[in-house]
Every structure is written in structure tokens, then in C-alpha cells.
Design a protein around this motif. Structure first.
Motif, PDB file in Angstrom:
ATOM      1  N   TRP A 235     -22.245  19.935 -13.315  1.00  0.00           N
ATOM      2  CA  TRP A 235     -21.388  18.750 -13.367  1.00  0.00           C
ATOM      3  C   TRP A 235     -20.521  18.750 -14.611  1.00  0.00           C
ATOM      4  N   THR A 236     -19.482  17.932 -14.550  1.00  0.00           N
ATOM      5  CA  THR A 236     -18.552  17.791 -15.660  1.00  0.00           C
ATOM      6  C   THR A 236     -17.970  16.384 -15.628  1.00  0.00           C
ATOM      7  N   MET A 237     -17.188  16.036 -16.622  1.00  0.00           N
ATOM      8  CA  MET A 237     -16.582  14.705 -16.701  1.00  0.00           C
ATOM      9  C   MET A 237     -15.064  14.817 -16.707  1.00  0.00           C
ATOM     10  N   ILE A 238     -14.423  13.902 -16.001  1.00  0.00           N
ATOM     11  CA  ILE A 238     -12.983  13.715 -16.144  1.00  0.00           C
ATOM     12  C   ILE A 238     -12.795  12.248 -16.509  1.00  0.00           C
ATOM     13  N   GLY A 239     -12.455  12.014 -17.757  1.00  0.00           N
ATOM     14  CA  GLY A 239     -12.464  10.647 -18.269  1.00  0.00           C
ATOM     15  C   GLY A 239     -13.880  10.117 -18.268  1.00  0.00           C
ATOM     16  N   VAL A 241     -15.501   9.557 -15.371  1.00  0.00           N
ATOM     17  CA  VAL A 241     -15.993   9.855 -14.022  1.00  0.00           C
ATOM     18  C   VAL A 241     -16.726  11.193 -14.034  1.00  0.00           C
ATOM     19  N   ARG A 242     -17.917  11.181 -13.472  1.00  0.00           N
ATOM     20  CA  ARG A 242     -18.722  12.401 -13.421  1.00  0.00           C
ATOM     21  C   ARG A 242     -18.490  13.117 -12.094  1.00  0.00           C
ATOM     22  N   LEU A 243     -18.194  14.415 -12.172  1.00  0.00           N
ATOM     23  CA  LEU A 243     -17.931  15.230 -10.991  1.00  0.00           C
ATOM     24  C   LEU A 243     -19.002  16.318 -10.848  1.00  0.00           C
ATOM     25  N   LYS A 244     -19.457  16.525  -9.631  1.00  0.00           N
ATOM     26  CA  LYS A 244     -20.365  17.632  -9.351  1.00  0.00           C
ATOM     27  C   LYS A 244     -19.538  18.801  -8.819  1.00  0.00           C
TER      28      LYS A 244
END
Length: 313
Positions: A235-239, A241-244
Motif C-alpha cells: 500500500w501507499t498514500m496519495i494525500g 488516501v490510502r491505496l492498495k
């Protein structure tokens, strides 16, 4: 032989089924982790191993800990000749280890002494190993330190996720375990002490460990994401918001790459989404936003307001 089996997740099921289907042995009891709860009704959910045992009519014990008093009592009643462990998920104390006449054997998904510990498959993928395998060894007090009865090897394919590799090893490992149990039963198999050289460790993976580090070189980012797929999930973050993320592809020479990208910087085209790393870039595969299904990265990008400063962290 009279066998007791200890295991919990799907990867333990092939070995349990193999032993149940072997007429020369009798699985007299199964130990698995306690039922979990799921769904709006918080219904009890049996472990994968427990469900197979129930279907086969085998008595199941679900202690919170192996040190619970009823474990030794039930094992004494079962009177096993040998204990078999595959991904049980808990420690087995010395008093329980000594109950079966032939002790306990464990199926471990590495070629010991490499990658002792809780996550050997994930560690081997992240390290870039080309070959791994499985070992059946005698359980003792140390962490995966017991003498080895047998091993097998398995090639790690360039696109293998941890889930892919575990699935293959769980199938081939079931045959290895059967061969070891057969050998112990007839007294024709002796365990060999592990080599003191070549020891490595694979610690239990946490959710924090699965966060993508874009400041690493692209090949290490790609390996780490495969190692954490499907669980716990990269996972990572954009702003905020957490994205898988699903597996990615190193894209240093991809003709569609829209110029150099800084670490974590997103470069989106109509056909692909790229992210910068410490060396070159990777091409994203699937992206899953909170509460949504996984989708192809270009589809995700079209539905997200990205600008030239879009960045993953």
C-alpha cells in the motif's frame, strides 16, 4: 501411524488432505486456531483446516494457546504416534512436544537453514532469490532449528507473488510431508542437523512493513510489492488516501514513460501510470481505493484528479 495435525490457513490444507487420504495413517485429531468472526452478524468462521477436519469427521481442538491445560489432556486421549504441523500460527511448548512417541515434524516453506521464521516465502521473493523450496524438520524449542528429514526445491518465477509461490509449495510440500511420515513410520528415515552456515531469518510481516518505499531502486520496489501480495497487501498514500497496489513492472526503458520522474512522482498517460523510484520508474498494475474494487491503474487515474505534482508516499 496415529497422527495429530496442527494447522490453520489454506496452505495447510493440502497436507492435511494428503494424510487423511493415506490408508497407512490415521489422523486422530486436529488442532487449529480459534474460530474468527465475520460479516454483519459476526458469525463464527472456522479456519480452513478446521473446516476440512469437520467434513472428514475428525475431532477438532481450538485452544487459545498450546499451553492451555486441555491440550495435553486431549492429546493424551488421542495418543498420537506423531504430530504434524503446517502453518499452525502458535508456539508449541516443550511439554506438548514430548507427548507423541515420535515427536512433531513441521513443514516449512524454505530450504533450511535459510529463512527461518514466520514469512520465508515473502523474504525469499523480496531478496530476489531464484530458488527456494520446502523442508520437513523435527520441532524443538528453537525457532526452526531442528534437524531436517527432507527438502524439495522450487524455482521462483519472475512474476511470482507470495500467494502464487505459497500455493505451489503447499501442494508439493504435502507430498514431501507424506514421504517423511512414511519414512518415520517404518524407521527408515533419520533427521540431519542443519548446517550452521547459511542461516537467515524471516520475521513476521506487519501492515507497516507492506508500505511501499518509493525511495528504493525500482527492482526492489517491484520485489517488495510481489512479496506482500496478497497479504497483507502492498500500500501507499496519495494525500490522505490510502491505496492498495497490485504487482508493478520496472519501466526504466518503457517507451511510454513520460520523462524522468522524481521519487514517488506519478506520470500518467492514456495507457499507463508510472511512479518514480530511486532508480528509474515502475509501471503500476492495479490500484484499489478505500471501499472500492481493484482497477487497472489507467482507469483509476482517469477517475482521480491528478496534476503534474501528483505523488505517492
Amino acid at each position: 501411524m496415529r497422527l495429530v495435525f496442527a494447522g490453520t490457513p489454506d496452505v495447510a490444507v493440502p497436507t492435511l488432505k494428503e494424510l487423511i487420504d493415506t490408508p497407512d495413517h490415521d489422523v486422530v485429531g486436529v488442532i487449529t486456531r480459534p474460530d474468527t468472526t465475520a460479516g454483519r452478524g459476526r458469525r463464527a468462521v472456522r479456519s480452513a483446516v478446521g473446516a476440512v477436519a469437520d467434513e472428514a469427521g475428525i475431532e477438532v481442538l481450538t485452544p487459545r494457546r498450546m499451553s492451555d491445560p486441555d491440550v495435553a489432556e486431549v492429546l493424551a486421549r488421542w495418543s498420537p504416534d506423531l504430530g504434524v504441523v503446517v502453518a499452525y500460527g502458535g508456539l508449541i511448548g516443550q511439554d506438548v512436544l514430548e507427548l507423541p512417541a515420535h515427536g512433531w515434524v513441521n513443514l516449512h516453506f524454505s530450504i533450511l537453514p535459510a529463512w527461518r521464521g514466520a514469512a520465508p516465502v515473502q523474504a525469499s521473493i523480496a531478496a530476489g532469490d531464484e530458488i527456494t523450496g520446502a523442508s520437513v524438520f523435527a520441532l524443538e524449542a528453537g525457532l526452526d532449528t531442528g534437524p531436517v528429514y527432507g527438502t524439495l526445491t522450487e524455482q521462483i518465477r519472475p512474476t511470482d507473488t507470495a500467494g502464487d509461490l505459497l500455493a505451489r509449495l503447499s501442494e508439493s510440500g504435502s507430498g514431501l510431508m507424506k514421504a517423511v511420515v512414511d519414512g518415520i513410520a517404518v524407521g527408515e528415515l533419520a533427521a540431519v542437523p542443519q548446517d550452521a552456515a547459511g542461516v537467515s531469518h524471516a520475521a513476521k510481516i506487519t501492515v507497516d512493513d507492506a508500505r511501499v518505499r518509493w525511495d528504493l531502486p525500482s527492482h526492489l520496489v517491484e520485489r517488495a510489492i510481489r512479496a506482500h501480495t496478497p497479504a497483507p497487501g502492498a500500500w501507499t498514500m496519495i494525500g490522505d488516501v490510502r491505496l492498495k497496489l497490485g504487482p508493478v513492472t520496472p519501466a526504466d526503458t518503457d517507451p511510454g514513460l513520460p520523462g524522468p520522474l522524481d521519487v514517488g512522482q506519478i506520470g500518467a498517460t492514456k495507457k499507463a501510470v508510472f511512479v518514480g523510484t530511486a532508480s528509474g520508474a515502475v509501471r503500476l498494475g492495479t490500484v484499489q481505493a478505500p471501499g472500492k474494487k481493484a482497477m487497472n491503474a489507467p482507469d483509476w487515474a482517469r477517475g482521480t484528479r491528478l496534476d503534474e505534482n501528483g505523488r505517492l508516499a
